[in-house]
Scaffold this motif. Structure first.
Motif, PDB file in Angstrom:
ATOM      1  N   ARG A  59       0.829  -1.195   0.000  1.00  0.00           N
ATOM      2  CA  ARG A  59       0.000   0.000   0.000  1.00  0.00           C
ATOM      3  C   ARG A  59       0.868   1.253   0.000  1.00  0.00           C
ATOM      4  N   ALA A  60       1.966   1.196   0.741  1.00  0.00           N
ATOM      5  CA  ALA A  60       2.892   2.331   0.759  1.00  0.00           C
ATOM      6  C   ALA A  60       3.600   2.471  -0.587  1.00  0.00           C
ATOM      7  N   LEU A  61       3.950   1.339  -1.205  1.00  0.00           N
ATOM      8  CA  LEU A  61       4.590   1.396  -2.520  1.00  0.00           C
ATOM      9  C   LEU A  61       3.649   1.984  -3.557  1.00  0.00           C
ATOM     10  N   ALA A  62       2.370   1.591  -3.513  1.00  0.00           N
ATOM     11  CA  ALA A  62       1.396   2.139  -4.448  1.00  0.00           C
ATOM     12  C   ALA A  62       1.213   3.630  -4.230  1.00  0.00           C
ATOM     13  N   GLU A  63       1.219   4.052  -2.988  1.00  0.00           N
ATOM     14  CA  GLU A  63       1.061   5.476  -2.676  1.00  0.00           C
ATOM     15  C   GLU A  63       2.246   6.287  -3.190  1.00  0.00           C
ATOM     16  N   GLU A  64       3.453   5.729  -3.063  1.00  0.00           N
ATOM     17  CA  GLU A  64       4.642   6.477  -3.464  1.00  0.00           C
ATOM     18  C   GLU A  64       4.885   6.439  -4.969  1.00  0.00           C
ATOM     19  N   TYR A  65       4.666   5.288  -5.591  1.00  0.00           N
ATOM     20  CA  TYR A  65       5.060   5.129  -6.993  1.00  0.00           C
ATOM     21  C   TYR A  65       3.882   5.024  -7.959  1.00  0.00           C
ATOM     22  N   GLY A  66       2.669   4.903  -7.443  1.00  0.00           N
ATOM     23  CA  GLY A  66       1.524   4.747  -8.300  1.00  0.00           C
ATOM     24  C   GLY A  66       1.385   3.329  -8.832  1.00  0.00           C
ATOM     25  N   THR A  67       0.302   3.103  -9.542  1.00  0.00           N
ATOM     26  CA  THR A  67       0.047   1.817 -10.185  1.00  0.00           C
ATOM     27  C   THR A  67      -0.364   2.072 -11.632  1.00  0.00           C
ATOM     28  N   PRO A  68      -0.143   1.106 -12.516  1.00  0.00           N
ATOM     29  CA  PRO A  68       0.566  -0.152 -12.279  1.00  0.00           C
ATOM     30  C   PRO A  68       2.062   0.094 -12.086  1.00  0.00           C
ATOM     31  N   ALA A  69       2.711  -0.852 -11.442  1.00  0.00           N
ATOM     32  CA  ALA A  69       4.154  -0.774 -11.229  1.00  0.00           C
ATOM     33  C   ALA A  69       4.715  -2.179 -11.100  1.00  0.00           C
ATOM     34  N   PHE A  70       5.904  -2.380 -11.648  1.00  0.00           N
ATOM     35  CA  PHE A  70       6.636  -3.626 -11.455  1.00  0.00           C
ATOM     36  C   PHE A  70       7.465  -3.493 -10.191  1.00  0.00           C
ATOM     37  N   ILE A  71       7.253  -4.385  -9.242  1.00  0.00           N
ATOM     38  CA  ILE A  71       7.977  -4.370  -7.974  1.00  0.00           C
ATOM     39  C   ILE A  71       8.957  -5.534  -7.974  1.00  0.00           C
ATOM     40  N   LEU A  72      10.250  -5.239  -7.924  1.00  0.00           N
ATOM     41  CA  LEU A  72      11.305  -6.249  -8.084  1.00  0.00           C
ATOM     42  C   LEU A  72      12.048  -6.448  -6.772  1.00  0.00           C
ATOM     43  N   ASP A  73      12.142  -7.679  -6.357  1.00  0.00           N
ATOM     44  CA  ASP A  73      12.824  -8.067  -5.119  1.00  0.00           C
ATOM     45  C   ASP A  73      14.314  -8.256  -5.409  1.00  0.00           C
ATOM     46  N   GLU A  74      15.127  -7.256  -5.053  1.00  0.00           N
ATOM     47  CA  GLU A  74      16.557  -7.301  -5.380  1.00  0.00           C
ATOM     48  C   GLU A  74      17.255  -8.463  -4.687  1.00  0.00           C
ATOM     49  N   ALA A  75      16.896  -8.741  -3.431  1.00  0.00           N
ATOM     50  CA  ALA A  75      17.542  -9.846  -2.716  1.00  0.00           C
ATOM     51  C   ALA A  75      17.274 -11.169  -3.422  1.00  0.00           C
ATOM     52  N   ASP A  76      16.052 -11.344  -3.915  1.00  0.00           N
ATOM     53  CA  ASP A  76      15.709 -12.570  -4.630  1.00  0.00           C
ATOM     54  C   ASP A  76      16.489 -12.662  -5.938  1.00  0.00           C
ATOM     55  N   THR A 338      11.221 -12.896  -9.610  1.00  0.00           N
ATOM     56  CA  THR A 338      11.651 -11.879  -8.650  1.00  0.00           C
ATOM     57  C   THR A 338      10.764 -10.639  -8.624  1.00  0.00           C
ATOM     58  N   ALA A 339       9.800 -10.545  -9.546  1.00  0.00           N
ATOM     59  CA  ALA A 339       8.986  -9.338  -9.620  1.00  0.00           C
ATOM     60  C   ALA A 339       7.504  -9.686  -9.722  1.00  0.00           C
ATOM     61  N   PHE A 340       6.676  -8.758  -9.273  1.00  0.00           N
ATOM     62  CA  PHE A 340       5.238  -8.850  -9.496  1.00  0.00           C
ATOM     63  C   PHE A 340       4.746  -7.487  -9.958  1.00  0.00           C
TER      64      PHE A 340
END
Length: 473
Positions: A59-76, A338-340
């Motif tokens: 929810r915080a990521l959507a608020e900061e970056y908007g949607t749609p957005a690709f969210i990538l897990d760097e550690a993964d 690694t991303a959704f």
């Protein structure tokens, strides 16, 4: 309208229309670890039960970056790079070892190139643009391989001038063009010859017959591969390093690779017998599959490395050849899981006796694979936990196409409503790479998360970006 006010499409227990779906899961809030990036979890119920990734609430990521957005897990991403590198480092089919090339076409940006470099992987590119990104991010050119069935003269000159480690040649014309470019720059360019070995593998099935009706490679059975070898060996500006083979995509077993390796090693033996040289390298390509849904069952890198190395050793022993250096090219298998993609629901449209159409703020402009390949995906309600019963749904986009489908058939909670966030996992490969401006949509950003922090890797396009390219008056 409240969440409980929607008349619903079919629920679990109703007679359901035919489709791609399996039975609804027992718990719609559960996350299958095969499908999701490794740090993705569902938060505590007391906090709303939203998905979290890298310690951050979506929810915080959507608020900061908007949607749609690709969210990538760097550690993964980094962990998967290490798993592939370590797997092949421990399985050395030849005295020269093995290489893992990340297939840049899956997804490429400068940050990803830096991660690859830091984790010890090499990179393959298939256009001048991908090469430019790789070089701009500092990838050592000797660790780059250049693919493509119709590289332009300019692209070949770029590659030779940069000093790429290998050019994978794909035709007689390209051999001549590359030899000329190498001669102009005064270098001896190392090359692999891409051959079609009569094997096509997809998922669990492979057919070892004449699947050579394609634009890639030089035919093994038709003699073109052997002729390409003769031509390269006769050119002083080219050095033949080995043979390249690629048999398909989204492959879950190594049976097809076994047939391909046998035929490639057979060609190596023919080259030795005709020309008196043993080539030091073979590249068996990529195409190894990932889990898009719980029905998929991908293999671990260590198992793949052990199987491929055993195949190469066995075939080389049978042909009385020294096992060559082995290369593979995972792209999807590294970045895919690694991303959704994070979407916001805009409309919910139940169709009595059929399904409920759930429309999101993206679609085929950020994921063409469902329309293009009839690909299956999973989806989860991301912004909260729900106790509602399962509802057969089709997640669709906002574009003016009936084929604008993101997830063809899935079960979402029956109280899914406008304003909810949905997450579609396993979209790290090919979705951003193949994204378009159809309907003048703005391509989404790629946001990396790591240990409670986030940063933009590729920014969201703006309307100013679109207008900047439009030079008409």
């Amino acid at each position: 309208m409240s969440r409980s006010a929607h008349p619903a499409g079919p629920r679990h227990g109703d007679v359901l229309p035919e489709g791609h779906y399996a039975a609804p899961p027992e718990d719609l809030n559960a996350l299958d670890p095969k499908v999701w990036a490794r740090t993705v979890v569902r938060g505590e119920a007391a906090e709303g039960g939203a998905l979290q990734v890298g310690g951050l609430d979506v929810r915080a990521l959507a608020e900061e970056y908007g949607t749609p957005a690709f969210i990538l897990d760097e550690a993964d991403f980094r962990a998967r790079c290490r798993a592939w590198r370590e797997a092949f480092a421990s399985e050395r089919p030849g005295s020269e070892g093995a290489d893992v090339y990340y297939a840049g076409k899956a997804f490429l940006c400068r940050a990803v190139v830096r991660w690859l470099h830091e984790e010890g992987l090499s990179l393959d590119v298939c256009s001048g643009g991908e090469l430019a990104v790789a070089l701009a991010a500092g990838m050592p050119p000797e660790r780059i391989a250049f693919h493509g069935n119709n590289k332009t003269r300019h692209e070949l000159e770029q590659a030779v001038k940069a000093g790429v480690g290998h050019v994978v040649v794909d035709s007689y014309e390209e051999i001549a063009r590359l030899a000329w470019a190498a001669q102009q720059f005064g270098v001896r360019q190392r090359v692999l010859i891409r051959v079609t070995v009569g094997v096509e593998a997809h998922t669990h099935e492979f057919i070892a017959t004449a699947h050579e009706d394609q634009k890639f490679g030089l035919s093994l059975t038709g003699g073109q591969a052997a002729e390409a070898v003769r031509r390269v060996l006769n050119l002083d500006s080219l050095e033949l390093a080995g043979i390249h083979s690629h048999i398909g995509s989204q492959i879950f077993d190594t049976a097809g690779f076994e047939v391909a390796a046998r035929r490639v090693v057979g060609l190596l033996a023919e080259i030795r017998d005709e020309h008196g040289v043993e080539l030091p390298e073979i590249d068996l390509g990529g195409g190894l599959g990932i889990a898009y849904t719980s029905e998929d069952d991908p293999r671990e890198p260590a198992e793949i490395a052990r199987s491929l190395a055993d195949i190469v050793r066995r075939e080389c022993v049978a042909a009385d050849l020294t096992p060559p250096r082995l290369s593979v090219e995972p792209g999807r298998a590294i970045v895919g899981p690694t991303a959704f993609t994070l979407y916001e629901v805009g409309t919910v449209k139940p169709l009595e006796g059929l399904r409920t159409y759930v429309s999101v703020d993206g679609g085929m402009s950020d994921n063409i694979r469902t329309a293009l390949y009839d690909a299956d995906y999973s989806v989860a309600l991301a912004s909260r936990r729900s106790a509602a019963e399962p509802m057969l749904s089709r997640v669709v986009g906002k574009h003016c196409e009936s084929g604008d489908i993101v997830v063809r058939d899935a079960f979402l909670p029956a109280d899914t409503a406008p304003g909810d966030l949905l997450a579609v996992p396993a979209t790290g490969a090919y979705c951003r790479s193949m994204a378009s401006n159809y309907n003048h949509a703005l391509r989404p950003p790629v946001v990396a998360v790591l240990d409670g922090t986030s940063r933009v890797l590729v920014r969201r396009e703006t309307e100013e970006d679109l207008l900047r390219l439009d030079v008409g008056h």
